[in-house]
Design an enzyme around this catalytic site. Structure first.
Site, mmCIF file in Angstrom:
data_model
loop_
_atom_site.group_PDB
_atom_site.id
_atom_site.type_symbol
_atom_site.label_atom_id
_atom_site.label_comp_id
_atom_site.label_asym_id
_atom_site.label_seq_id
_atom_site.Cartn_x
_atom_site.Cartn_y
_atom_site.Cartn_z
ATOM 1 N N GLU A 197 0.864 -1.108 0.077
ATOM 2 C CA GLU A 197 -0.004 0.136 0.024
ATOM 3 C C GLU A 197 0.925 1.189 0.077
ATOM 4 O O GLU A 197 0.629 2.015 0.713
ATOM 5 C CB GLU A 197 -1.054 0.081 1.441
ATOM 6 C CG GLU A 197 -1.828 -1.027 1.265
ATOM 7 C CD GLU A 197 -2.448 -0.919 2.622
ATOM 8 O OE1 GLU A 197 -3.614 -1.643 2.731
ATOM 9 O OE2 GLU A 197 -1.977 -0.636 3.656
ATOM 10 N N GLY A 229 1.613 4.874 -0.453
ATOM 11 C CA GLY A 229 1.075 6.364 -0.424
ATOM 12 C C GLY A 229 2.115 7.352 -1.149
ATOM 13 O O GLY A 229 2.194 7.771 -2.025
ATOM 14 N N ARG A 230 2.714 7.673 -0.068
ATOM 15 C CA ARG A 230 3.734 8.909 -0.215
ATOM 16 C C ARG A 230 4.647 8.641 -1.313
ATOM 17 O O ARG A 230 4.856 9.485 -2.103
ATOM 18 C CB ARG A 230 4.700 8.664 0.979
ATOM 19 C CG ARG A 230 5.617 10.109 1.122
ATOM 20 C CD ARG A 230 6.727 9.854 2.217
ATOM 21 N NE ARG A 230 6.036 9.625 3.457
ATOM 22 C CZ ARG A 230 5.649 10.330 4.436
ATOM 23 N NH1 ARG A 230 5.684 11.712 4.257
ATOM 24 N NH2 ARG A 230 4.974 9.895 5.531
ATOM 25 N N ARG A 264 2.865 20.099 7.658
ATOM 26 C CA ARG A 264 3.682 18.881 8.413
ATOM 27 C C ARG A 264 4.757 19.542 8.930
ATOM 28 O O ARG A 264 5.459 18.882 9.591
ATOM 29 C CB ARG A 264 4.142 18.265 6.852
ATOM 30 C CG ARG A 264 3.170 17.544 6.281
ATOM 31 C CD ARG A 264 3.597 16.418 5.306
ATOM 32 N NE ARG A 264 4.388 15.353 5.833
ATOM 33 C CZ ARG A 264 5.560 15.186 5.671
ATOM 34 N NH1 ARG A 264 6.505 16.036 5.161
ATOM 35 N NH2 ARG A 264 6.105 14.088 6.335
ATOM 36 N N TYR A 283 5.143 17.577 12.332
ATOM 37 C CA TYR A 283 6.372 16.790 12.289
ATOM 38 C C TYR A 283 7.744 17.486 12.230
ATOM 39 O O TYR A 283 8.636 16.926 12.094
ATOM 40 C CB TYR A 283 6.321 15.738 11.348
ATOM 41 C CG TYR A 283 4.844 15.291 11.113
ATOM 42 C CD1 TYR A 283 4.160 14.364 11.729
ATOM 43 C CD2 TYR A 283 4.432 15.233 9.852
ATOM 44 C CE1 TYR A 283 3.034 13.884 11.545
ATOM 45 C CE2 TYR A 283 3.187 14.954 9.445
ATOM 46 C CZ TYR A 283 2.393 14.129 10.461
ATOM 47 O OH TYR A 283 1.240 13.599 10.177
ATOM 48 N N CYS A 322 -2.244 32.787 11.719
ATOM 49 C CA CYS A 322 -1.730 33.794 12.943
ATOM 50 C C CYS A 322 -1.238 32.682 14.069
ATOM 51 O O CYS A 322 -2.175 32.587 14.836
ATOM 52 C CB CYS A 322 -3.276 34.249 13.211
ATOM 53 S SG CYS A 322 -3.120 35.960 12.582
ATOM 54 N N GLU A 323 -0.061 32.087 14.060
ATOM 55 C CA GLU A 323 0.587 31.563 14.828
ATOM 56 C C GLU A 323 2.106 31.381 14.357
ATOM 57 O O GLU A 323 2.315 31.296 13.390
ATOM 58 C CB GLU A 323 -0.011 30.163 15.288
ATOM 59 C CG GLU A 323 -0.204 29.378 14.386
ATOM 60 C CD GLU A 323 -0.992 28.112 15.059
ATOM 61 O OE1 GLU A 323 -2.112 28.000 15.048
ATOM 62 O OE2 GLU A 323 -0.037 27.290 15.675
ATOM 63 N N TYR A 364 0.267 13.891 1.617
ATOM 64 C CA TYR A 364 -0.044 14.634 2.931
ATOM 65 C C TYR A 364 0.065 15.859 2.915
ATOM 66 O O TYR A 364 0.599 16.596 3.962
ATOM 67 C CB TYR A 364 0.750 13.899 3.903
ATOM 68 C CG TYR A 364 0.704 12.431 4.060
ATOM 69 C CD1 TYR A 364 -0.431 11.701 4.002
ATOM 70 C CD2 TYR A 364 1.903 11.639 3.521
ATOM 71 C CE1 TYR A 364 -0.701 10.331 4.082
ATOM 72 C CE2 TYR A 364 1.605 10.187 3.313
ATOM 73 C CZ TYR A 364 0.476 9.660 3.614
ATOM 74 O OH TYR A 364 0.462 8.218 3.568
HETATM 75 N N1 LLP Z 1 -1.389 1.489 4.485
HETATM 76 C C1 LLP Z 1 -1.648 2.063 6.085
HETATM 77 C C2 LLP Z 1 -2.598 1.126 6.662
HETATM 78 C C3 LLP Z 1 -1.171 3.378 6.274
HETATM 79 O O1 LLP Z 1 -1.643 3.452 7.718
HETATM 80 C C4 LLP Z 1 -0.509 4.154 5.591
HETATM 81 C C5 LLP Z 1 -0.198 5.477 6.156
HETATM 82 C C6 LLP Z 1 -0.022 3.762 4.339
HETATM 83 C C7 LLP Z 1 -0.696 2.326 3.802
HETATM 84 C C8 LLP Z 1 0.710 4.310 3.250
HETATM 85 O O2 LLP Z 1 1.941 4.777 3.650
HETATM 86 P P1 LLP Z 1 2.980 5.680 2.864
HETATM 87 O O3 LLP Z 1 3.584 4.544 1.837
HETATM 88 O O4 LLP Z 1 2.334 6.838 2.390
HETATM 89 O O5 LLP Z 1 4.109 5.944 3.817
HETATM 90 N N2 LLP Z 1 0.499 12.337 7.759
HETATM 91 C C9 LLP Z 1 1.782 11.563 7.861
HETATM 92 C C10 LLP Z 1 1.923 10.242 7.157
HETATM 93 C C11 LLP Z 1 0.644 9.413 7.767
HETATM 94 C C12 LLP Z 1 0.807 7.884 7.142
HETATM 95 C C13 LLP Z 1 -0.336 7.116 7.778
HETATM 96 N N3 LLP Z 1 -0.538 5.903 7.197
HETATM 97 C C14 LLP Z 1 2.920 12.373 6.801
HETATM 98 O O6 LLP Z 1 2.490 13.544 6.374
HETATM 99 O O7 LLP Z 1 4.143 12.050 7.085
#
Ligand code: LLP
Length: 441
Positions: free
Chosen positions: A294, A296-297, A334, A338, A365-366, A394
């Protein structure tokens, strides 16, 4: 393919993305503006898909983790690239379905899915639901019975793998709201419980060890632990899990502190996992499971660039120089969340020497409203177009209307074409759901 190759400098010294001059994009669409490179997204989908095809005989499916960037166009791209998607909410599911994405290729996540979300998932015919709680198992079993369905599920397991990443985005430590732990026996107990559910068909397991991870070893270790667990469940309950979902988490380049990973190298991440699964399947005399990942990023992150116009510039002698832009934490939270690091450039003066060090501040405003801190940049002037790189994941998906700032539009670029995939919010959109009750009038 490498994202730095998709970002060029044209003959005017302007940043070019997807064959479009970033300065022209800023002029045409305004700023702040999210720009997404379609080719990059497609290339990354293909890298993962082809690796599963070649290395694993096609016995698996890439699921794009759409929480990274969700809008109808991206589900369309995923569909055209013949991959699946993971959704984590009714809203993401609605967006996918609305885009015409085939429901059987949707995996639904969430540690606290609402009854309404489960009902909706069943109604849409979502292929697989990744269950993460006893109460969810009970609720889903009941709902499936009501609509006369036998629903495929996976169980979310916490393999207890410590991945080297920012602790806020680690999800598989022992202390996590996600999953059932392998180490304390709770994963085994919920397996037994799930096997007793008449209207659910347990197909296997899911784990996700965190995000922005570069160590292949962590992924390999997670695969190893999951295969060992699957072997244990076969011995204990005679349950043969035929699907294994290893989540996402592959890291991307934000600054030169991060590795620059080419597409070939992303394939190697998957290679390593596949090798591990094959070896363990042999060792435990298991059939090789259907493999899901899975990402995403890594699919959308480096595809994105955010364009801003430089406004106020403030130098605090001996302390720092703030370059304020027309965006901020409402469109990229972000740094605030983080202390994320980014690379910034001046899109209209790419060949100028980056001999200044500045903190790019937003307009909220912060004080914590920073886009990126202490970045090298040419001496910026009001009106310059500042671009922040690797903002495809994200950023838009975590945007808010803080300070009632409209969420910027998203433009998809490819071979010199640029089209809205998300239109700009207007002030009218911002007050759309506001109500002034009679007694306040
Ligand atoms: N599968 C599950 C169950 C997840 O919880 C996540 C990400 C992914 C796949 C995808 O992960 P990736 O390949 O994108 O690393 N908002 C945070 C990232 C939170 C990720 C949450 N879960 C940021 O901006 O870094």
């Amino acid at each position: 393919m490498n994202v730095r190759e998709t970002l060029k400098i044209d003959q005017n010294g302007h940043l070019e993305i997807g064959g479009c001059d970033a300065v022209e994009l800023a002029k045409k669409f305004g700023t702040p503006l999210y720009v997404m490179d379609e080719k990059y997204i497609r290339d990354m989908c293909r890298v993962y898909r082809d690796t599963i095809e070649k290395k694993y005989g096609g016995n698996g499916l890439v699921l794009y983790a759409s929480k990274a960037f969700s809008c109808m166009a991206v589900y369309k791209i995923a569909q055209q690239e013949n991959i699946g998607v993971d959704v984590v909410s009714g809203g993401e599911l609605y967006t996918a379905v609305k885009a015409g994405f085939p429901a059987d290729k949707i995996y639904m996540h969430g540690n606290n899915k609402l009854r309404s979300e489960l009902e909706y998932a069943l109604e849409c015919g979502v292929g697989t639901i990744v269950v993460d709680a006893y109460s969810e198992l009970d609720m889903l079993d009941g709902l499936a019975e009501k609509c006369g369905k036998k629903q495929d599920i996976l169980l979310r397991v916490n393999p207890g793998v410590e991945a080297h990443t920012h602790h806020f985005i680690q999800t598989a430590k022992t202390d996590s709201k996600f999953g059932f732990s392998l180490s304390d026996g709770t994963a085994e107990k919920i397996t037994e419980y799930a096997l007793g559910k008449k209207n659910l068909r347990l197909r296997g397991y899911h784990c996700h060890i965190g995000s922005q991870i570069f160590e292949k070893q962590s992924f390999r270790l997670a695969a190893d632990k999951m295969m060992a667990f699957m072997s244990g469940m076969k011995q204990k309950f005679g349950f043969v899990a035929d699907k294994l979902n290893l989540g996402g988490g592959y890291g991307i380049w934000y600054t030169d502190e991060d590795a620059k990973i080419s597409s070939a190298q992303y394939a190697l991440y998957l290679d390593a996992v596949v090798d591990e699964i094959k070896a363990k399947a042999k060792e435990y005399s298991l059939d090789e499971p259907y493999l899901l990942i899975e990402p995403g990023r890594s699919i959308v992150g480096e595809a994105g660039v955010t364009l801003y116009t430089v406004g106020a510039i403030k130098e605090i002698p001996g302390v720092k120089k703030y370059v304020a832009v027309d965006g901020g934490m409402f469109e990229n939270p972000r740094y605030a969340l983080y202390q994320a690091k980014y690379t910034a450039v001046l899109a209209n003066r790419m060949n100028d020497k980056a001999d200044d060090v500045v903190t790019v501040a937003g307009k909220c405003c912060e004080s914590g409203d920073i886009v990126c801190a202490n970045v090298p940049l040419p001496k910026a002037k009001t009106g310059d177009i500042l671009a922040v790189l690797s903002t495809g994941a994200y950023n838009y998906s975590m945007a808010s209307n803080y300070n009632r700032n409209p969420i910027p539009p998203v433009v998809l670029v490819n071979e010199g074409h640029a089209d809205y995939v998300v239109k700009p919010q207007t002030f009218e959109d911002i007050v759309r759901n506001d109500v002034v009750p009679e007694r306040l009038r």
